[in-house]
Motif scaffolding. Structure first.
Motif, mmCIF file in Angstrom:
data_model
loop_
_atom_site.group_PDB
_atom_site.id
_atom_site.type_symbol
_atom_site.label_atom_id
_atom_site.label_comp_id
_atom_site.label_asym_id
_atom_site.label_seq_id
_atom_site.Cartn_x
_atom_site.Cartn_y
_atom_site.Cartn_z
ATOM 1 N N LEU A 101 36.067 55.294 38.815
ATOM 2 C CA LEU A 101 34.987 54.563 39.475
ATOM 3 C C LEU A 101 34.997 54.823 40.974
ATOM 4 O O LEU A 101 33.965 55.076 41.587
ATOM 5 C CB LEU A 101 35.154 53.063 39.201
ATOM 6 C CG LEU A 101 34.146 52.139 39.863
ATOM 7 C CD1 LEU A 101 32.819 52.224 39.142
ATOM 8 C CD2 LEU A 101 34.643 50.701 39.887
ATOM 9 N N GLY A 102 36.194 54.778 41.546
ATOM 10 C CA GLY A 102 36.335 55.022 42.977
ATOM 11 C C GLY A 102 35.379 54.173 43.777
ATOM 12 O O GLY A 102 35.156 53.010 43.472
ATOM 13 N N SER A 103 34.783 54.792 44.787
ATOM 14 C CA SER A 103 33.832 54.021 45.580
ATOM 15 C C SER A 103 32.402 54.379 45.181
ATOM 16 O O SER A 103 31.467 54.205 45.935
ATOM 17 C CB SER A 103 34.053 54.297 47.065
ATOM 18 O OG SER A 103 33.952 55.689 47.269
ATOM 19 N N ASN A 104 32.248 54.892 43.931
ATOM 20 C CA ASN A 104 30.921 55.323 43.482
ATOM 21 C C ASN A 104 29.958 54.180 43.258
ATOM 22 O O ASN A 104 28.765 54.386 43.181
ATOM 23 C CB ASN A 104 31.052 56.107 42.174
ATOM 24 C CG ASN A 104 31.559 57.498 42.435
ATOM 25 O OD1 ASN A 104 31.142 58.152 43.379
ATOM 26 N ND2 ASN A 104 32.522 57.930 41.628
ATOM 27 N N TYR A 105 30.517 52.988 43.067
ATOM 28 C CA TYR A 105 29.640 51.862 42.768
ATOM 29 C C TYR A 105 29.653 50.891 43.936
ATOM 30 O O TYR A 105 29.491 49.688 43.747
ATOM 31 C CB TYR A 105 30.129 51.174 41.490
ATOM 32 C CG TYR A 105 29.033 50.558 40.658
ATOM 33 C CD1 TYR A 105 27.717 50.987 40.753
ATOM 34 C CD2 TYR A 105 29.314 49.548 39.753
ATOM 35 C CE1 TYR A 105 26.718 50.435 39.987
ATOM 36 C CE2 TYR A 105 28.308 48.970 38.967
ATOM 37 C CZ TYR A 105 27.014 49.431 39.096
ATOM 38 O OH TYR A 105 26.022 48.881 38.322
ATOM 39 N N SER A 106 29.804 51.457 45.141
ATOM 40 C CA SER A 106 29.998 50.571 46.285
ATOM 41 C C SER A 106 28.758 49.742 46.589
ATOM 42 O O SER A 106 28.838 48.783 47.335
ATOM 43 C CB SER A 106 30.380 51.372 47.519
ATOM 44 O OG SER A 106 29.324 52.247 47.833
ATOM 45 N N ASP A 107 27.601 50.089 45.972
ATOM 46 C CA ASP A 107 26.452 49.218 46.201
ATOM 47 C C ASP A 107 26.486 48.001 45.276
ATOM 48 O O ASP A 107 25.558 47.209 45.272
ATOM 49 C CB ASP A 107 25.125 49.983 46.063
ATOM 50 C CG ASP A 107 25.074 50.840 44.827
ATOM 51 O OD1 ASP A 107 26.108 50.888 44.119
ATOM 52 O OD2 ASP A 107 24.029 51.458 44.563
ATOM 53 N N VAL A 108 27.560 47.869 44.472
ATOM 54 C CA VAL A 108 27.729 46.662 43.666
ATOM 55 C C VAL A 108 29.126 46.084 43.842
ATOM 56 O O VAL A 108 29.308 44.906 44.150
ATOM 57 C CB VAL A 108 27.468 46.945 42.178
ATOM 58 C CG1 VAL A 108 27.881 45.749 41.326
ATOM 59 C CG2 VAL A 108 25.999 47.241 41.936
ATOM 60 N N ILE A 109 30.107 46.927 43.640
ATOM 61 C CA ILE A 109 31.461 46.405 43.553
ATOM 62 C C ILE A 109 32.437 47.445 44.092
ATOM 63 O O ILE A 109 32.210 48.653 43.943
ATOM 64 C CB ILE A 109 31.773 46.038 42.076
ATOM 65 C CG1 ILE A 109 33.013 45.163 41.973
ATOM 66 C CG2 ILE A 109 31.912 47.267 41.223
ATOM 67 C CD1 ILE A 109 33.181 44.583 40.589
ATOM 68 N N ALA A 110 33.507 46.970 44.739
ATOM 69 C CA ALA A 110 34.527 47.885 45.248
ATOM 70 C C ALA A 110 35.697 47.905 44.274
ATOM 71 O O ALA A 110 35.896 46.932 43.554
ATOM 72 C CB ALA A 110 35.004 47.398 46.611
ATOM 73 N N PRO A 111 36.459 48.989 44.221
ATOM 74 C CA PRO A 111 37.593 49.016 43.286
ATOM 75 C C PRO A 111 38.578 47.876 43.540
ATOM 76 O O PRO A 111 39.189 47.372 42.600
ATOM 77 C CB PRO A 111 38.237 50.380 43.532
ATOM 78 C CG PRO A 111 37.607 50.916 44.765
ATOM 79 C CD PRO A 111 36.289 50.270 44.915
#
Lengths: 430, 426
Positions: free
Chosen positions: B229-239
């Motif tokens: 996941l990494g920071s790929n979903y940073s527009d929703v959630i951080a790791p």
């Protein structure tokens, strides 16, 4: 010899064999008008009849005599006459005219109430029930009156001889019973059991009253439900949901009629004494009008008890002070009194150490290994076996019932060769 | 547009146990960054923190084209950050003019596609319009546009993209029912192998479960999230969030065996935990029964968690459940427990502990009884024989009562013994 003398003569002549009595019955049925017109002369005619030998005629005459309004002396003498008649009359004769018999019993009740001596009616009515019942499983219209008399005279114990018989049979032909009698029987029965503090039995009776088939909500059901709620709280701490066979009209409309009671039940679940007390004071008027204030007070007492019982689940020892605090009692003294009472009643098992104000709770010492317990278990098993037999019998009856079979037959294919499932005998019997 | 560096007087150094807004914000991008900063500003009780969060939020908003939010934010700042953070009417006008033109253009294009019935173009058109509304902050419109693309999806890739868009908007709208709906839609789509997409879906599902208070399901989703996941979903959630949410939910809802197999021995989730050492430590402490240190970590984390946009509502419940589990787990192996020792292990007073234990015993979570006099907790073992006897007697009397009622009722029915209303009778 006028018509009345003739009738009395007929009664005297036709009270022997079974056929004669049947004939007499039809004669008497037509003589209703005659009897009423001669009401004043009836006491003399009655004196020439024997209550046991000529029970049927005696019954008709007695009924006609009491039909008008009675003076004080008249009602006193009627009470005496009817009481002795009900005790000695011949069952097989009076069963031919159950409606007349019921009417005499009802008059007896009314007169006893009129004279404010309900106790005088108890014994005669008890005999009357036994005379009219084909067996102790039958309900009669007299049951409700009898229980009402017991209630009014506070002779709760006396009623047990009738009340403890399980009622299964309802037969309008044999006892000329109406649904209202059944409801009243349940309601009064429940009240007597409350008086005797046998709450689980009371609940059973009230539940019968609530779930009795009906197409209209009636006052008896509502009153029964009010008491049912309070007794449920005292006995179980909660109100069970309605059984699924409760009539729809009751399910729909009952709750809005007894909101005060349901409010109390909801608050009770929170186990907060102060709230429950407040609620009862708030609705005091309603409870008083329904004659339930005493029960409502018992609800409060039961909550104290229940809260203390909960503590026994949690603690082995606890100081009186802590108990008083947790259960919201005034002080240690009060807590001690409550606990003493509960130990005495066998509700909890505990010992109080007065030196340091500690209460130590113990487990239930019942080990289920005494003779008494075995005896009790045996009794229970015996009861259940009897009940199971009855159940099988009723089941057989139903499976032989013409109406039932014709209904089932429509939905199911006939068992032509399927002799395994239903014995052929059934079909040959129909 | 380089506000963050010009205003170096941030409060980060002043309150050491407080959250470091700047590093926190750097974990996120897009709308969630602004939303989270706003949330911190609204919920923090320190003025410095609030202003810092607002400042960064405004800087972030300026990069986008959400003028409504801009005005709102400026209003909140209320001139407290100097002239650089006032109502920049010129900027608003420019952005709005540009937006109006763009909207017109996009809608015209879409109309053109629709008359020509080119499926793929219509999808793109709706998608662009959705993106546009999303950027402008009109989430309802964006949601509608994204949902409409559904009819024009031709490949599973399109479906996934559509689902992710809808999920994104729904999370921001707070409609978590849609989130779980579209997660399951995406899950049913064939040939999705991209680990990042799968991880995103897991996170979204976890969030939806978290919001509906199904902590166990939420925990399962979070601990199963792939580290790619990494920071790929940073527009929703951080790791880091995955670690915190997952860790806390797991502690609150998993039993010991599950905790061991699904969290502690989970190599994949361990990667997440490495990002938030406090959570890792507290889970290990919990498992190793070092409750004092575990509860200590929890207390330290609490102020920051209360500032988390998703978790704040659940912190109290989760903490309570974790504490109960700890108490239950502590008492489990003993026949008798000295309450004094136990109280010191949990850093609480004996009376407080007694109350907590009493509550748990009443709820039947701990089978024990308290000797309040000697302050000892004794385990209680139910006497099987006695309970059986009790139950037999109870069942017997129930059976009798019910059967009697049934027989009586059957007879009532057979006689058609029905109480009728008075009105119908003559």
């Amino acid at each position: 010899m006028d018509a009345l003398d003739q009738l009395v003569a007929q009664v005297q002549a036709l009270s022997g064999s079974e056929q004669d009595v049947a004939h007499l019955s039809s004669l008497l049925k037509q003589a209703d008008e005659l009897l009423r017109t001669h009401a004043l002369r009836l006491p003399f005619s009655l004196s020439s009849l024997h209550p046991t030998k000529h029970s049927l005629g005696y019954l008709y005459l007695l009924e006609a005599q009491s039909s008008g309004t009675l003076t004080r002396e008249q009602s006193d003498s009627f009470l005496a006459l009817a009481s002795s008649f009900l005790t000695v009359c011949a069952p097989e004769q009076i069963r031919l005219a159950p409606d007349k018999f019921n009417s005499v019993c009802r008059r007896l009740r009314d007169q006893a109430m009129h004279l404010h001596e309900p106790m005088r009616a108890i014994l005669p009515l008890q005999c009357a029930i036994r005379k009219l019942q084909p067996s102790s499983e039958y309900l009669t219209a007299i049951h409700a009156d009898y229980l009402q008399m017991c209630l009014l005279s506070k002779c709760y114990k006396a009623s047990l001889s009738i009340l403890e018989d399980d009622i299964f049979e309802i037969d309008q032909k044999k006892t000329s019973l109406v649904p209202r009698d059944f409801l009243l029987y349940c309601y009064y029965g429940g009240m007597i059991y409350i008086g005797l503090k046998k709450f689980s039995k009371a609940l059973e009776f009230f539940q019968h009253a609530i779930t009795a088939p009906t197409t209209a909500l009636n006052a008896i059901t509502i009153a029964a439900f009010g008491k049912y709620v309070l007794v449920s709280l005292i006995q179980n701490g909660q109100v069970p949901p309605f059984p699924k066979y409760t009539p729809a009209v009751v399910l729909r409309n009952l709750k809005s009629c007894v909101q005060d009671y349901l409010d109390l039940a909801n608050l009770y679940a929170s186990r907060n004494i102060a709230e429950v007390k407040r609620c009862i004071t708030q609705h005091e008027e309603v409870f008083k009008n329904d004659n339930n204030l005493g029960l409502a007070k018992q609800v409060i007492a039961s909550l104290y008890k229940r809260n203390i019982q909960r503590l026994t689940q949690t603690y082995l020892t606890l100081s009186l002070q802590d108990i008083a605090n947790t259960v919201q009692l005034d002080d240690e003294k009060d807590a001690e009194l409550h606990i003493l009472q509960m130990i005495k009643d066998g509700d909890i098992f505990a010992a109080i150490n007065q030196k340091d104000g500690m209460v130590s709770f113990q487990e239930d010492p019942e080990q289920y290994n005494t003779c008494d317990m075995t005896q009790r278990l045996n009794n229970e098993i015996h009861h259940i076996v009897c009940l199971a037999k009855k159940l099988t019998w009723v089941d057989e009856q139903v499976s032989c019932d013409h109406a039932y079979l014709s209904k089932i037959g429509r939905d199911r294919p006939r068992y032509d060769e399927d002799f395994d499932l239903v014995p052929q005998k059934i079909y040959t019997n129909i | 547009m380089d506000g963050s560096e010009n205003h170096g007087r941030g409060p980060t150094g002043a309150t050491p146990e407080q959250i470091d807004v700047e590093s926190y914000a750097s974990l996120y991008s897009g709308h969630t960054k602004i939303a989270r900063l706003h949330f911190i500003a609204d919920h923090s009780n320190s003025r410095n923190l609030e202003l810092e969060a607002l400042r960064m939020a405004l800087d972030e908003i300026r990069k986008g084209e959400n003028t409504v939010l801009f005005k709102e934010c400026v209003e909140k700042i209320n001139g407290r950050l100097g002239p650089g953070y006032g109502l920049d009417q010129e900027w608003i006008d420019t952005v709005e003019r540009r937006a109006a033109q763009r909207q017109e253009k996009l809608e015209m294009e879409l109309n053109g596609y629709r008359t020509n019935l080119i499926k793929e173009s219509i999808r793109m058109g709706y998608n662009d319009l959705g993106d546009f509304h999303y950027a402008r902050g009109d989430l309802q419109q964006a949601f509608k546009c994204y949902v409409r693309t559904r009819d024009y999806c031709t490949t599973s890739k399109h479906i996934i993209a559509m689902c992710l868009n809808v999920i994104l908007v729904s999370i921001e709208l707070g409609h978590f029912v849609h989130v779980s709906n579209y997660v399951s839609k995406a899950d049913q789509t064939p040939d999705v192998q991209d680990p990042v997409v799968l991880a995103k879906l897991k996170c979204a599902a976890g969030l939806a479960h978290l919001e509906s208070k199904k902590y166990k399901l939420a925990a399962r989703k979070f601990v199963d999230t792939n580290f790619e996941l990494g920071s790929n979903y940073s527009d929703v959630i951080a790791p880091q969030d995955v670690a915190t949410y997952g860790g806390l939910c797991a502690l609150a809802s998993f039993d010991r065996a599950e905790l061991k197999s699904k969290v502690i021995d989970n190599i994949n989730f361990r990667n997440f935990l490495e990002l938030v050492p406090e959570v890792r430590e507290l889970i290990h402490d919990f498992y190793a029964s070092r409750y004092a240190s575990c509860l200590g970590y929890l207390q330290k984390l609490k102020p920051n968690l209360l500032l988390d946009i998703h978790l704040y509502d659940h912190v109290e419940t989760l903490y309570e459940q974790i504490r109960h589990k700890a108490l239950i787990q502590y008492t489990n192996p003993f026949i008798s427990v000295d309450l004094n020792t136990m109280a010191s292990a949990f850093k609480t007073s004996v009376t407080g502990l007694e109350k907590e234990l009493a509550a748990l015993i009443t709820e039947n979570q701990i089978q024990a009884r308290i000797d309040s006099h000697n302050k000892i907790l004794y385990a209680r073992h139910a006497d099987q024989r006695n309970t059986t006897f009790q139950r037999v007697l109870q069942t017997g009397s129930d059976f009798q009562r019910e059967t009697r009622a049934m027989l009586l009722r059957a007879n009532l029915m057979r006689q058609d013994f029905v109480m009728k209303g008075n009105r119908k009778q003559p």
